[in-house]
Design an enzyme around this catalytic site. Structure first.
Site, short mmCIF file in Angstrom:
data_model
loop_
_atom_site.label_atom_id
_atom_site.label_comp_id
_atom_site.label_asym_id
_atom_site.label_seq_id
_atom_site.Cartn_x
_atom_site.Cartn_y
_atom_site.Cartn_z
N LYS A 244 -0.75 8.83 0.98
CA LYS A 244 -1.55 9.22 2.14
C LYS A 244 -1.95 10.69 2.02
O LYS A 244 -1.13 11.52 1.60
CB LYS A 244 -0.68 9.00 3.39
CG LYS A 244 -1.40 9.08 4.72
CD LYS A 244 -0.42 8.73 5.85
CE LYS A 244 -1.05 8.75 7.21
NZ LYS A 244 -0.07 8.38 8.27
N SER B 161 -1.84 4.99 11.24
CA SER B 161 -2.72 5.93 10.60
C SER B 161 -2.68 5.84 9.07
O SER B 161 -3.59 6.35 8.43
CB SER B 161 -2.34 7.36 11.02
OG SER B 161 -1.05 7.69 10.55
N SER C 58 2.52 3.97 12.25
CA SER C 58 1.53 4.28 11.22
C SER C 58 1.84 3.78 9.82
O SER C 58 0.97 3.78 8.96
CB SER C 58 1.29 5.80 11.18
OG SER C 58 0.54 6.20 12.30
#
Lengths: 538, 538
Positions: free
Chosen positions: B134, B209, B233
């Site tokens: 990420k 996310s 997330s």
């Protein structure tokens, strides 16, 4: 002058204490040592008030007492009564208790003896061990005022989790002990119970905030005690009273049911831990008895980390911090460290010097985090009752910023704190240091009302490193511990602290040192402190 | 219209991405599936762009790949190239990447192969395993914008600690992945990289996310990925993309070097953890590889808790939470839980129902603690660049109180949080429940731009309990998962979420479930999830 409403309220708690004192063991006024006799530690042995067996019991470690009870050589009742007698005398001399619980303690001791008689087994690892307990640690159905008159109305709905676990392990609670207003003094005075004094020198402070515990240990009113520590409150009292104390890493010992103003403040955590009158071994006994019960399965804030069995090893490096770079320690402290160094070296332990790392920066962080609300919470409690604000309370509040900081500013301090912790830890690794040996306080003790500099203890609170305080076996001696005439002040703070020293003022006070280990390495620190204290005191 | 300064800034990051895409593996426009083809998961297998060996590699777990490399049956270079090819195609179809690192990855794979050739040994437990990461997890010398245009100027000074440890273990980083503006969506859209879509249905969200990670796992662009989770997330993206994900207990995995607005906020912690394309076993592999390196000895905030070897046991009680009492899950989720229940019972596992405990109260706490500063920090970052505030960012900010809360109010929420944690844990014990099986989200996935209800994941963030998400093997089927005509809305929120469901809209989306264990019991949770996922998917 008419009595004030806050005094009326304070009298309620005073009355609880007065009613609770075991009258049968009180010393008649005319048999008490004179007020000008400062050191009263020898009084129990010389007064004839305790039998030889009682004297012997009260000079024995918890570990040895449990062993003797396990062999049937002592009963729990004998043990509890001996300490109750000594505590009653101690309170007359030192004003250290807030409440006695003699009937409950004796009843519980009889139960334990009954159990042992029936089964031949001890109830647990603390079977029959009397433990004194700082007032703000909740006991079911009893006042928990935490040093505030406004909170005399607080009655604990149940025992603090730690107390429950210690009771499960067989411990007996016989006396509750004094603490200062707001709990934020390294001294021990409040508007309820008043001032507690030091058994080694009654003109000196027993330290604080667990000052009643310090006096309890120093006078041997219990083999073990429970204190709390957010800036030195276990360690200063242990040091000032020639006792042992452990400040564990935060989130290891159960904290539920301990009452403190500002609950939910997590940036700098108050921790609970043991004091011991006789040995580091007893600190280990206490920790194991508690953590073997897995308190994290009840208090989910805690870290699920069992108390490991760790053997001391000689292959370690101890670094001595002679001075924190902010305030010079007084001469007897330096002598204590020098003495420890020589003993350790003679025993083959590697000893080097520790250069302190930004202790002023650490203080800036910790002092801000003590009162991010500008002590509004504590000030509100004092205003609520109208009790007078004591000078050392005002002093502590002066650490805070003038206005409450915002949540965002609090975050910035959290970030600084984490970085400082990581940097300090990295430095210990880089320098190959396992433990740091340092002063616990600028001096052997503070005079009553005088302790102002927290730096030698609070630094380890902000770093969240485990510490054990132990007595070197030396005491301050005016003939040896003279004023250093070459001293030059480093700052106003340094000069203020230095001026508090004069050789006569501290006569007879025990000289203690503080051993600090790495974050989470509580077991290793206790094991090393056991070995090192034995070497130093041998 | 003239280009805005924020667009210019955003273009810099877009250009980095554009330049980094391995052109040699890009699919010509005319060979791409048509836009109206929603499910593209079969494309790599049918397009002929990957060799059979590459297809096979990319459908293999990390655990099996390492084993094969350890036997010399595969080279790290082959493995890395296979995943890079698949990731390049995946990005064309899903817009999931923020940057490729093909040259570095291949160079590192060659080094690993060289090491193996020379020594016959693997570098570590993740030797040659490609991991997607990420974007807000720092990589040395690369932009770390965390979804904010204003932070495109941030260049990470070094690799995040987690990345360093994974590299030590032999992992190879080949692609960085997308995240939403502010990181506070369960969707994946920002003003820099734009919207990432779901490989199972390109009209659906990949979750957020860690949405780029979700898409990466769903399309098998890596066997392992790294996400972060403060409200779901890691878990929503794992669930929406038919993948596996672990939200560990806070303070276990190293977090240093991960960039998040509001650093120092500790009341509700963001955690980092693995996603896996193939199996729960790979989550365990990841955790062990990281924690075996004792990151707490560097990042002192972490708890010194090694990753234990835990064997799954059948003698457990699993409680199914069919509904959180706030928002009804959609029909396919209920079908997935029913399916899991039957499989578990058939396998002899004890299954009972879980009555949720005050999830609305939990939401009140967690939603307040997300933005105690009324999101001033996040709003400031958006204002700084002038980029538009996306609707789901505004939605998340609306969770906060209208004004910043004070430090004192924050403390009160901390106290509520701790009590809720302890009460929930006590209830699990009282009911004899080891694990709770529940929805991960109200539906199988959200439509793009639509995820608004976080309750099924954020509850475990406030409770800080470890969770593993895994696919049941079922997919949504419009013919089976019809609208329940007996439904009656419980509240406006419930009705809003219910109305988002229609059978056709979610066709083909994987049905996942979430297994939650007790605080600190990460290893037990992973072990149970391994066993349970195998039983359910058998």
């Amino acid at each position: 002058m008419a009595i004030q409403p806050w005094e009326e309220e304070a009298n309620k708690a005073k009355q609880v204490l007065a009613n609770s004192i075991p009258k049968q063991w009180m010393v008649p006024e005319d048999k008490l040592p004179p007020l000008e006799q400062l050191n009263v530690t020898e009084f129990p042995g010389k007064s004839g008030l305790l039998t030889d067996k009682e004297l012997s019991i009260t000079q024995t470690s918890a570990t040895a007492l449990v062993a003797a009870m396990g062999k049937g050589e002592l009963t729990a009742e004998e043990v509890v009564v001996a300490f109750l007698k000594r505590a009653t005398i101690g309170h007359q001399l030192l004003n250290f208790a807030t409440e006695f619980m003699a009937d409950d303690a004796i009843a519980r001791a009889k139960e334990l003896d009954g159990h042992f008689k029936k089964t031949g087994k001890l109830v647990g690892p603390l079977h029959g061990v009397p433990i004194s307990v700082k007032e703000h640690i909740g006991l079911k159905g009893r006042i928990c005022h935490t040093g505030y008159v406004a909170w005399i109305k607080n009655i604990a709905p149940e025992d603090a989790l730690l107390v429950q676990l210690l009771k499960n392990a067989g411990a007996v609670f016989h006396v509750r002990t004094n603490q200062p207003q707001s709990l934020m003094h390294l001294d021990c005075n409040n508007n309820i119970t008043g001032m507690t004094v030091n058994p080694y020198n009654r003109k000196l402070s027993p330290g604080g905030s667990s000052g009643g515990e310090g006096a309890s240990m120093g006078f041997k009113c219990a083999p073990l005690g429970i204190g709390t520590d957010i800036g030195g409150s276990i360690r200063a009292p242990a040091a000032f009273n020639g006792a042992y104390g452990l400040r564990p890493t935060a989130l290891r010992n159960p904290y539920d049911g301990i009452i403190l103003a500002g609950d939910g403040q997590e940036s700098i955590r108050c921790v609970v831990g043991p004091l011991a009158a006789q040995s580091v071994e007893d600190l280990d006994l206490f920790q194991k008895a508690v953590l073997d019960q897995e308190p994290w399965d009840i208090e989910t804030s805690l870290v699920a980390m069992p108390w490991k069995k760790v053997e001391p090893k000689k292959d370690i490096t101890v670094a001595i911090m002679w001075d924190d770079g902010v305030v010079h320690p007084h001469p007897p402290i330096t002598r204590g460290l020098q003495f420890a160094k020589e003993k350790l070296q003679a025993a083959g332990i590697k000893v080097i010097d520790w250069e302190p790392f930004k202790h002023d920066h650490g203080w800036e962080i910790v002092s801000t985090l003590y009162f991010p609300d500008a002590a509004a919470c504590q000030r509100g409690l004092i205003a609520e009752s109208g009790e007078p604000l004591l000078p050392l309370t005002e002093w502590a509040f002066s650490y805070s910023k003038p206005q409450p900081i915002s949540v965002t500013e609090n975050w910035e301090y959290n970030v600084k704190r984490e970085k400082y912790r990581a940097d300090y830890h990295a430095l210990m690794k880089e320098r190959g240091v396992d433990f740091i040996l340092s002063p616990t306080y600028v001096g052997v003790a503070a005079a009553l009302g005088e302790p102002q500099y927290w730096g030698y203890t609070s630094i380890w609170n902000i770093l969240d490193q485990p510490c054990v305080v132990f007595p070197t076996g030396l005491v301050q001696d005016p003939a040896i511990d003279k004023v250093d005439e070459t001293y030059k002040p480093r700052s106003e703070t340094d000069e203020r602290e230095w001026k508090k020293y004069s050789p006569e003022k501290f006569e007879g006070a025990p000289i203690a040192v503080q051993l600090t280990g790495k974050h989470w390495h509580d077991e290793e620190t206790v094991a090393a402190a056991k070995m090192i204290s034995e070497i130093v005191r041998a």
